[in-house]
Design an enzyme around this catalytic site. Structure first.
Site, PDB file in Angstrom:
ATOM      1  N   ALA A  69       0.812  -1.217   0.000  1.00 14.81           N
ATOM      2  CA  ALA A  69       0.000   0.000   0.000  1.00 14.81           C
ATOM      3  C   ALA A  69       0.845   1.267   0.000  1.00 14.81           C
ATOM      4  O   ALA A  69       0.413   2.304  -0.494  1.00 14.81           O
ATOM      5  CB  ALA A  69      -0.926  -0.004   1.199  1.00 14.81           C
ATOM      6  N   GLN A 179      -6.826  -0.714   6.156  1.00  9.30           N
ATOM      7  CA  GLN A 179      -7.387  -1.270   7.397  1.00  9.30           C
ATOM      8  C   GLN A 179      -8.882  -1.548   7.274  1.00  9.30           C
ATOM      9  O   GLN A 179      -9.495  -2.003   8.245  1.00  9.30           O
ATOM     10  CB  GLN A 179      -7.109  -0.335   8.586  1.00  9.30           C
ATOM     11  CG  GLN A 179      -5.636  -0.065   8.845  1.00  9.30           C
ATOM     12  CD  GLN A 179      -4.872  -1.274   9.388  1.00  9.30           C
ATOM     13  OE1 GLN A 179      -5.456  -2.297   9.757  1.00  9.30           O
ATOM     14  NE2 GLN A 179      -3.549  -1.175   9.437  1.00  9.30           N
ATOM     15  N   SER A 199      -3.424  -3.507   0.726  1.00 14.94           N
ATOM     16  CA  SER A 199      -2.182  -4.183   1.094  1.00 14.94           C
ATOM     17  C   SER A 199      -2.454  -5.663   1.357  1.00 14.94           C
ATOM     18  O   SER A 199      -3.477  -6.018   1.952  1.00 14.94           O
ATOM     19  CB  SER A 199      -1.630  -3.526   2.358  1.00 14.94           C
ATOM     20  OG  SER A 199      -0.501  -4.243   2.816  1.00 14.94           O
ATOM     21  N   GLY A 200      -1.510  -6.516   0.963  1.00 11.74           N
ATOM     22  CA  GLY A 200      -1.698  -7.962   1.114  1.00 11.74           C
ATOM     23  C   GLY A 200      -1.438  -8.488   2.522  1.00 11.74           C
ATOM     24  O   GLY A 200      -2.043  -9.462   2.944  1.00 11.74           O
ATOM     25  N   HIS A 201      -0.534  -7.833   3.249  1.00  9.90           N
ATOM     26  CA  HIS A 201      -0.125  -8.468   4.512  1.00  9.90           C
ATOM     27  C   HIS A 201      -1.021  -8.137   5.693  1.00  9.90           C
ATOM     28  O   HIS A 201      -0.843  -8.678   6.779  1.00  9.90           O
ATOM     29  CB  HIS A 201       1.350  -8.198   4.814  1.00  9.90           C
ATOM     30  CG  HIS A 201       1.686  -6.800   5.221  1.00  9.90           C
ATOM     31  ND1 HIS A 201       1.987  -6.465   6.515  1.00  9.90           N
ATOM     32  CD2 HIS A 201       1.798  -5.663   4.505  1.00  9.90           C
ATOM     33  CE1 HIS A 201       2.280  -5.175   6.570  1.00  9.90           C
ATOM     34  NE2 HIS A 201       2.166  -4.666   5.364  1.00  9.90           N
ATOM     35  N   THR A 237       8.838  -7.302 -13.632  1.00 14.76           N
ATOM     36  CA  THR A 237       8.181  -8.614 -13.621  1.00 14.76           C
ATOM     37  C   THR A 237       7.310  -8.761 -12.375  1.00 14.76           C
ATOM     38  O   THR A 237       7.756  -8.460 -11.267  1.00 14.76           O
ATOM     39  CB  THR A 237       9.251  -9.729 -13.664  1.00 14.76           C
ATOM     40  OG1 THR A 237      10.031  -9.511 -14.838  1.00 14.76           O
ATOM     41  CG2 THR A 237       8.620 -11.110 -13.699  1.00 14.76           C
ATOM     42  N   CYS A 323       4.030   1.277  12.050  1.00 13.99           N
ATOM     43  CA  CYS A 323       4.819   1.697  10.889  1.00 13.99           C
ATOM     44  C   CYS A 323       5.750   2.836  11.246  1.00 13.99           C
ATOM     45  O   CYS A 323       6.698   3.120  10.539  1.00 13.99           O
ATOM     46  CB  CYS A 323       3.927   2.171   9.769  1.00 13.99           C
ATOM     47  SG  CYS A 323       2.652   0.997   9.420  1.00 13.99           S
TER      48      CYS A 323
END
Ligand code: PMP
Length: 375
Positions: A69, A179, A199-201, A237, A323
């Site tokens: 993100a 969030q 965001s993926g995590h 890639t 963060c």
């Protein structure tokens, strides 16, 4: 271990791990290659793009994958201001954005944009009319997060975007939904968003992957050029394993948003009930915030000291925003939480797998910490 820091990151779900493993073993081709190995990797990325698009009520061609993100936010804000900001030089933002947005805005300010921050009112809430009055004919972009990562406060994105677009239809709207995604309904049309960062995590996928939704017709000037992957907006890639992990988590979680919300709401209620009974604990999150994030202040005990005390009991929470690496972000102050109360803030962030027993153990440890740690 009792892990209550899910707003910082989540444990990847088995489906995400399996999916990444497949893409790192059997399906390791480069999606741009013209042979079958490449095609198979491309098919995996296409499938992932469709899963993310479906979850947002969007078309697959409007999703690009990114490294997370932070990158999505930067690409959205820099790309749109470069494409549309020659004449219109004002950007309007909420004052409680994540550092990846806040610092990009500071950068744009350095490039001559005027950034106007809308702050919460005294009651700690944002109002649509304040955003409308901050915008004018000269405004190119409006950005506001959906759920605040420090307090769980839900910003009125839909009302704000609708009200602003009614008056200024050309303003580009961006929302950081990190969030909110897979926790509340995040759909592009009801939100009225032109750009959405994910965001993926934070959703049991993987670190180092995210997505950006770009409404059809919105042009972003790319900052990284090369092989023209991801519609030329993000050359390089694709990280097939991480993209597959991300979409596996989306496919798993998308059908249970409401059910998980209810479950976590019950956990929040239990948590708030237990910790409020402890001497001197204050709740910094609004009652109607996202139940996944609960911010409290622990009786004037400094956050870091309490965090390490809890850690010694194998309970992991965060002080403010993870963060910011222990730095106070100032966001709590925006919500009227200052001084000792801010210095003793702890963020407890849950997931649907959190158990009531874990919440009870946390509350017990907190009570003991309050009586045993100094300052
Ligand atoms: N926005 C918000 C609201 C966040 O909570 C975070 C993660 N802490 C980010 C952006 C950055 O996401 P990523 O780690 O995927 O770059």
């Amino acid at each position: 271990m009792i892990y209550l820091d899910n707003a910082a990151t989540t444990k990847p779900c088995p489906e995400a791990v399996q999916s990444a493993l497949e893409a790192m073993t059997d399906n390791f081709g480069n999606p741009s290659s013209l042979h079958r190995a490449g095609l198979n990797a491309q098919l995996a990325v296409d499938k992932a793009r469709k899963a993310v698009a479906d979850s947002l009520g969007a078309a697959p061609e409007n999703i690009i994958f990114t490294s997370g993100a932070t990158e999505s936010n930067k690409r959205a804000l820099r790309g749109a201001s470069a494409a549309y900001g020659k004449k219109r030089r004002r950007i309007v933002a909420s004052s409680v954005e994540h550092a990846s947005v806040a610092e990009t805005l500071a950068d744009l300010e350095g490039k001559g944009f005027e950034v106007v921050y809308v702050t919460p009112r005294e009651d700690g809430r944002f109002y649509a009319e304040d955003f409308v009055s901050a915008c004018n004919e000269n405004t190119v972009l409006l950005t506001m997060m959906y759920v605040n990562n420090e307090t769980g406060y839900i910003l009125p994105v839909r009302e704000v975007f609708t009200a602003v677009k009614r008056r200024y239809k050309d303003i580009i709207t961006h929302t950081d939904c990190v969030q909110a995604y897979m926790k509340l309904s995040v759909k592009v049309n009801p939100l009225g968003a032109d750009l959405i960062s994910l965001s993926g995590h934070k959703i049991h996928g993987a670190k180092g992957v995210g997505a950006l939704y770009i409404r059809k017709g919105i042009r972003l000037i790319p900052t990284v050029t090369g092989g023209k992957q991801e519609k030329g907006i993000r050359s390089g890639t694709e990280s097939v394993p991480l993209i597959c992990a991300f979409s596996a988590a989306v496919s798993k979680l998308a059908p249970s948003i409401n059910e998980r919300y209810e479950r976590v709401s019950a956990l929040k209620e239990r948590l708030v009930g237990l910790v409020s009974a402890a001497d001197g604990v204050e709740i910094n999150s609004p009652d109607d915030g996202s139940p996944y994030v609960v911010n409290i202040s622990a009786a004037g005990k400094r956050s870091e000291i309490m965090l390490h005390y809890l850690e010694s009991r194998e309970i992991y929470v965060s002080s403010g925003s993870a963060c910011s690496k222990g730095q106070q972000s100032g966001v709590l102050g925006q919500f009227g939480i200052t001084g000792k109360r801010a210095d003793s803030a702890l963020r407890i962030s849950m997931t649907a797998d959190t158990t009531e027993a874990e919440i009870e153990q946390f509350a017990e440890a907190l009570r003991e910490g309050i009586t045993s740690v100094r300052g």
